[in-house]
Motif scaffolding. Sequence first.
Motif, PDB file in Angstrom:
ATOM      1  N   UNK A  32     -16.997 -14.527  13.011  1.00  0.00           N
ATOM      2  CA  UNK A  32     -15.742 -13.769  13.064  1.00  0.00           C
ATOM      3  C   UNK A  32     -15.531 -13.032  11.750  1.00  0.00           C
ATOM      4  N   UNK A  33     -14.795 -11.920  11.826  1.00  0.00           N
ATOM      5  CA  UNK A  33     -14.490 -11.151  10.618  1.00  0.00           C
ATOM      6  C   UNK A  33     -13.012 -10.763  10.617  1.00  0.00           C
ATOM      7  N   UNK A  34     -12.451 -10.773   9.427  1.00  0.00           N
ATOM      8  CA  UNK A  34     -11.055 -10.374   9.235  1.00  0.00           C
ATOM      9  C   UNK A  34     -11.042  -8.867   9.017  1.00  0.00           C
ATOM     10  N   UNK A  35     -10.506  -8.145   9.989  1.00  0.00           N
ATOM     11  CA  UNK A  35     -10.558  -6.686   9.951  1.00  0.00           C
ATOM     12  C   UNK A  35      -9.315  -6.037   9.364  1.00  0.00           C
ATOM     13  N   UNK A  36      -8.133  -6.629   9.597  1.00  0.00           N
ATOM     14  CA  UNK A  36      -6.892  -6.031   9.115  1.00  0.00           C
ATOM     15  C   UNK A  36      -5.967  -7.117   8.596  1.00  0.00           C
ATOM     16  N   UNK A  37      -5.290  -6.780   7.503  1.00  0.00           N
ATOM     17  CA  UNK A  37      -4.236  -7.635   6.959  1.00  0.00           C
ATOM     18  C   UNK A  37      -3.106  -6.698   6.580  1.00  0.00           C
ATOM     19  N   UNK A  38      -1.963  -6.910   7.189  1.00  0.00           N
ATOM     20  CA  UNK A  38      -0.777  -6.116   6.892  1.00  0.00           C
ATOM     21  C   UNK A  38       0.424  -7.054   6.895  1.00  0.00           C
ATOM     22  N   UNK A  39       1.515  -6.611   6.379  1.00  0.00           N
ATOM     23  CA  UNK A  39       2.707  -7.463   6.287  1.00  0.00           C
ATOM     24  C   UNK A  39       3.074  -8.007   7.671  1.00  0.00           C
ATOM     25  N   UNK A  40       2.993  -9.324   7.821  1.00  0.00           N
ATOM     26  CA  UNK A  40       3.350  -9.972   9.077  1.00  0.00           C
ATOM     27  C   UNK A  40       2.315  -9.848  10.172  1.00  0.00           C
ATOM     28  N   UNK A  41       1.119  -9.335   9.841  1.00  0.00           N
ATOM     29  CA  UNK A  41       0.085  -9.119  10.864  1.00  0.00           C
ATOM     30  C   UNK A  41      -1.313  -9.363  10.300  1.00  0.00           C
ATOM     31  N   UNK A  42      -2.208  -9.792  11.181  1.00  0.00           N
ATOM     32  CA  UNK A  42      -3.615  -9.928  10.823  1.00  0.00           C
ATOM     33  C   UNK A  42      -4.444  -9.751  12.090  1.00  0.00           C
ATOM     34  N   UNK A  43      -5.666  -9.259  11.908  1.00  0.00           N
ATOM     35  CA  UNK A  43      -6.536  -9.000  13.059  1.00  0.00           C
ATOM     36  C   UNK A  43      -7.933  -9.507  12.757  1.00  0.00           C
ATOM     37  N   UNK A  44      -8.465 -10.291  13.698  1.00  0.00           N
ATOM     38  CA  UNK A  44      -9.801 -10.867  13.578  1.00  0.00           C
ATOM     39  C   UNK A  44     -10.659 -10.358  14.732  1.00  0.00           C
ATOM     40  N   UNK A  45     -11.902  -9.969  14.413  1.00  0.00           N
ATOM     41  CA  UNK A  45     -12.858  -9.527  15.424  1.00  0.00           C
ATOM     42  C   UNK A  45     -13.967 -10.560  15.545  1.00  0.00           C
ATOM     43  N   UNK A  46     -14.449 -10.725  16.762  1.00  0.00           N
ATOM     44  CA  UNK A  46     -15.530 -11.666  17.037  1.00  0.00           C
ATOM     45  C   UNK A  46     -16.531 -11.008  17.967  1.00  0.00           C
ATOM     46  N   UNK A  47     -17.791 -10.909  17.544  1.00  0.00           N
ATOM     47  CA  UNK A  47     -18.792 -10.378  18.475  1.00  0.00           C
ATOM     48  C   UNK A  47     -19.093 -11.410  19.553  1.00  0.00           C
ATOM     49  N   UNK A  48     -19.403 -10.939  20.746  1.00  0.00           N
ATOM     50  CA  UNK A  48     -19.795 -11.835  21.833  1.00  0.00           C
ATOM     51  C   UNK A  48     -21.298 -12.071  21.699  1.00  0.00           C
ATOM     52  N   UNK A  49     -21.661 -13.289  21.394  1.00  0.00           N
ATOM     53  CA  UNK A  49     -23.067 -13.664  21.247  1.00  0.00           C
ATOM     54  C   UNK A  49     -23.261 -15.027  21.885  1.00  0.00           C
ATOM     55  N   UNK A  50     -24.506 -15.400  22.143  1.00  0.00           N
ATOM     56  CA  UNK A  50     -24.783 -16.613  22.914  1.00  0.00           C
ATOM     57  C   UNK A  50     -24.234 -17.882  22.279  1.00  0.00           C
ATOM     58  N   UNK A  51     -24.080 -17.915  20.970  1.00  0.00           N
ATOM     59  CA  UNK A  51     -23.576 -19.104  20.288  1.00  0.00           C
ATOM     60  C   UNK A  51     -22.119 -19.415  20.558  1.00  0.00           C
ATOM     61  N   UNK A  52     -21.350 -18.465  21.091  1.00  0.00           N
ATOM     62  CA  UNK A  52     -19.932 -18.704  21.395  1.00  0.00           C
ATOM     63  C   UNK A  52     -19.656 -18.686  22.901  1.00  0.00           C
ATOM     64  N   UNK A  53     -20.716 -18.573  23.689  1.00  0.00           N
ATOM     65  CA  UNK A  53     -20.547 -18.466  25.147  1.00  0.00           C
ATOM     66  C   UNK A  53     -20.454 -19.839  25.808  1.00  0.00           C
ATOM     67  N   UNK A  54     -19.728 -19.869  26.925  1.00  0.00           N
ATOM     68  CA  UNK A  54     -19.702 -21.066  27.760  1.00  0.00           C
ATOM     69  C   UNK A  54     -20.683 -20.865  28.922  1.00  0.00           C
ATOM     70  N   UNK A  55     -20.666 -21.771  29.895  1.00  0.00           N
ATOM     71  CA  UNK A  55     -21.694 -21.810  30.939  1.00  0.00           C
ATOM     72  C   UNK A  55     -21.699 -20.600  31.872  1.00  0.00           C
ATOM     73  N   UNK A  56     -20.606 -19.832  31.918  1.00  0.00           N
ATOM     74  CA  UNK A  56     -20.556 -18.637  32.765  1.00  0.00           C
ATOM     75  C   UNK A  56     -20.858 -17.360  31.984  1.00  0.00           C
TER      76      UNK A  56
END
Length: 151
Positions: free
Chosen positions: A27-51
């Motif tokens: 995961x990466x922290x993409x934005x930080x602003x007053x009262x807000x934050x945004x995190x991005x996560x690439x979809x890769x096999x290490x975070x996937x479930x069985x479907x």
Amino acid sequence: MPICDAQVEQGVRASFARQGAMRLIRASLQRVEAGRAEIHLPHWEGVAQQHGFVHGGVVGMIADSAAGYAAMTVAPAGASVLTVEYKLNLMAPADGRQLIARGMVVRGGRTLIVTRAEVFAVKDGKETLCALMQQTIMVMHGKEEKPASSQ
């Protein structure tokens, strides 16, 4: 979004960099602003479930961190923040090239901060809301985070 004080943003980014859990899931922290934050996560096999979707626990991780870092932007200097509870609704499969978690402060306070996060799956340039979270954060006055070397 409102502009965040540079020192506050630097503190949030330094805290995020100390989180081994966020590195583990890429995961990466993409934005930080007053009262807000945004995190991005690439979809890769290490975070996937069985479907093949991103696992709900991972969705919760990025929602928790995005909203927690949003809370950190309104916490007093010298204080740290800690999640004490959250409720997560998974509304659609987390299916896309990446996930975006957008955290925001609903109400700040001296002891408790209420936040929410929305998590979107991004596929073919379209964002689909896949999770909604409400969270309570405890402000820990006079308790700074541990340096990276002592964790």
